[in-house]
Design a protein around this motif. Sequence first.
Motif: not given
Length: 154
Positions: A114-125, A147-153
């Motif tokens: 720790i610290p440990h960070v996970f970034i989760i996309d809008g689909k929960g992955k 970048s995730l938001l851009e990829a998701e449009g």
Amino acid sequence: MKKFLLTALLLLGVATTYAQLPAISLKTLDGKVINTAELNNDGKPFVISFFATWCHPCNRELSAIQEVYADWQDETGVKVIAISIDQAQNIHKVKPLLLDPNSDFKRAMGVNQIPHVFIIDGKGKIVESRSGYTDGGEQHIIEKVRSLLEAEGE
């Protein structure tokens, strides 16, 4: 043989990176039970941050995020979910969203440091996982969310 092992390790890493969240029951400070598999941010990316009150890098990272969090939310709608791994006797010292005093969620997520960070996309992955903190590291988090938001449009 070396190529095979390297390929297997890379595939394992990719499979882990894009995995769904495991189903572990955690509690909030007020005793409400939350199933971690159901964590979400209404279709937008979110961040899970494992920390402990005794961890100085954790405190620096969370403080740095706190300074820019309102701006991040205004810009992207991202949500940060802090998970305390403090033992039960130290729970009174923390005000996270979720408590993991037995480290069940920590183990299920494969967190070793720790610290440990996970970034989760809008689909929960799970799209990114990193441990440790260096000053300015929080900037990478918001860049990945953008970048995730851009990829998701969005």
